[in-house]
Each structure stands twice: as C-alpha cells, then as structure tokens.
Design a protein around this motif. Sequence first.
Motif, PDB file in Angstrom:
ATOM      1  N   UNK A  74       0.799  -1.216   0.000  1.00  0.00           N
ATOM      2  CA  UNK A  74       0.000   0.000   0.000  1.00  0.00           C
ATOM      3  C   UNK A  74       0.832   1.267   0.000  1.00  0.00           C
ATOM      4  N   UNK A  75       0.142   2.375  -0.144  1.00  0.00           N
ATOM      5  CA  UNK A  75       0.734   3.710  -0.058  1.00  0.00           C
ATOM      6  C   UNK A  75       0.035   4.461   1.057  1.00  0.00           C
ATOM      7  N   UNK A  76       0.806   5.009   1.969  1.00  0.00           N
ATOM      8  CA  UNK A  76       0.285   5.751   3.107  1.00  0.00           C
ATOM      9  C   UNK A  76       0.606   7.224   2.913  1.00  0.00           C
ATOM     10  N   UNK A  77      -0.403   8.071   2.993  1.00  0.00           N
ATOM     11  CA  UNK A  77      -0.206   9.513   2.884  1.00  0.00           C
ATOM     12  C   UNK A  77      -0.192  10.113   4.290  1.00  0.00           C
ATOM     13  N   UNK A  78       0.953  10.649   4.682  1.00  0.00           N
ATOM     14  CA  UNK A  78       1.079  11.251   6.004  1.00  0.00           C
ATOM     15  C   UNK A  78       0.480  12.659   5.998  1.00  0.00           C
ATOM     16  N   UNK A  79       0.101  13.117   7.165  1.00  0.00           N
ATOM     17  CA  UNK A  79      -0.482  14.447   7.303  1.00  0.00           C
ATOM     18  C   UNK A  79       0.479  15.521   6.817  1.00  0.00           C
TER      19      UNK A  79
END
Length: 368
Positions: free
Chosen positions: A229-234
């Motif tokens: 997956x790809x996680x988008x951080x704040x």
Amino acid sequence: MTPHRLGIVGLGVISAAYLETLAACSTLVVTAIADLDPDRAAAVARTLPAAHPMTVAELLASDDVDTVLNLTTPAAHVEIALGAINRGKPVYGEKPLAVTLSEGRSILAAATQAGVRVGSAPDTVLGTGIQTARAAIDDGLIGRPVAASAVMVTAGHELWHPHPDFYYREGGGPLFDMGPYYITALVHLLGPIRSVTGASSRPQDHRVIRTGPRAGESIPVSVDTHVTGVLEHVNGALSTITMSFDSTATVASPIEVHGTEGTLVVGDPNTFDGPTSLRRVNDVGFHLLDPLAGYVDGARGIGLLDQIRAPRRGIARANGELALHVLDVMESLQRAASQGRRVETSTDADRPDPVPLTPRSEWLAVQH
C-alpha cells in the motif's frame, strides 16, 4: 519505595522476553500470573518470588495488581483490556490493540471513562534504532522528508511456531502481525497518516505446520498474506509498505526515509537497536550514525515501564491513541485493498515525544 505490582495474563512465546526485562527492574514486582493452561501459570509463578497463579477473573479483581500486562492472542485483547479497565486498572498489551477498530475504540472509551491508562506494543520503536533515525530527521539531516518505504518479506510462521493458527485468522496475517512495527515506526518518523491505498492477495488457502507436536497438520488461511500500500502522512510525505508471508526473504532495507537533502537507511523496527545509516546529497556513500536517542539496550517491556512513569512525565509514548491510529491504518488498508479505492483514516494521533538517549540503568529505574 513500594514496588509497582504487575499481573500478567497470557504466557505464550513472547512472555519470556517480557519476564526477562521485568526481572531486571527492582522497583516492579510480578504478583499474579494467569493463563489458559493452569499448569503453565503455576510453573511460571514458581520462578517468580512474589507471583501467585490465578484465574483471569481472580487476577483482574486482585487488590495486589496495580497494572495488567495483556500478552494473550489478538482475539482476546479486547476482553482482557476491558476486564482490567472495568476494575480501575491500567492495562498494557501486546500488539495489535484489538482485532477491529470498533473494538479498539471501545477499549479507549472505557479507559477514558475509568480514568486509567492504556498502552500497547510495539515498544521496539523506543530503542536507539528508530529513535536515532527520528533524531536525524528532526535535526534536518535529510532536509524535508518526502517519502519512505517499509518492507517485510518472509515465509510464514508455520515454519517455526508450533501453534501458528492465529497468524492466519482475523487479527493476524503479515499486516496485523508485523505491520504494527513498521507503521508505528513510520508514525514516529513522519507523523500520523491521513489516507491509504492498497492491494492484497492470498496465494495459499492452507498452510502446513512444520514443527512441534502438530507437524504435518494443515491449517486454513482466512486472511490475505501479501499486502502492499501507499500511506499519505499528514505532513505530505508518502510511505510505501509491503508486508508478506509469501516468499523467503528480501534484500530491501526494512525502512528507508528519503528527504530533499539525504536518505536514511533504518534497521528492523522489530528490534530495538538496529543500525541507522545516512547519505546526504554530496556524500559518496552511506555512513553509520552513532546512537543519538532512545532507550539504550532496550528490551520488551520498556513501553510498559514508560507508561508506569508517565504520570510524572505526561502521556506515555506507547499509548493507546497511537495504537488505535495504527489499527485504523491497517483496517483502512485492508478496506482500500478489497474495494480498490483510496480510504481516509478516521483517527488521529500525536507523534509521540522523542526518547532522549537513556542508559539501561536509568530506564529500568521505574518510579510511580
């Protein structure tokens, strides 16, 4: 000073590592032991001078227990945690916090109402490995962080674990078993996560136990065993993650963090003191960083000790809010994979306070 009294529920494989740490802490004493196997509880209690074997109900109700350490399998986490909280006792548990996000929310809601603390592994991220990498990022050594990768590829636990069934049920699989180490590390390094996308697969419907009294037995697989997956951080950084029980090994670094001015290669977040190497824009290669931060010679249980100290120092670092956020990320990733879409997380968590470089003699000195 009166020692802090601890009751332990669950005496599986990981309990030995906790007990070794706790035995070295002179200001903490194990007073109660409970397990599904009463004989095993009695045997372990005999090795601890102040411990008494009890049923789970007796331990949770005992006036001789200040904090409950929950080392049961994931399916039992919510029952034990709520049992402790409902009796006014803080609880610290193995990862994940719960099997589902709704169960995790129920734990934190009950703890808030009761006014007690909840903590959760992994605490490996409090060692010198991840904390040195974090210090390098916070000191600006890689410039603005823009991306990270986290990779764990291994054969399944049926190769070494005599009873691996729970690894292939809800709450198991590579994402829920190993993902907490990597996702928690990414939150320490880059902050909370706002959304995820992903894909997953299940190449094998059954696994064969390779060791112990059940060797040769086939067990069903009810969870996906390869997740990416790809996680988008704040903060805008993007992390890619791969968690797999479907191959043998990988030469990829467990974690890499890339910034505008440099790259960090970070050690295994399932260890406390993995090496951290840095390469800046004009360097000819990577160079190893000396430990800059973290609990030196960390071991299983430092998150619990950090929690016991927390009333004097603010919120514990291995806290329930962080564990709930990590659970949210994992559940969101599962949903994104099954639905083929971007999923926003529904929780937030503060990036835990950094751990200053702390010698073993100091972090073992629990005060409460």
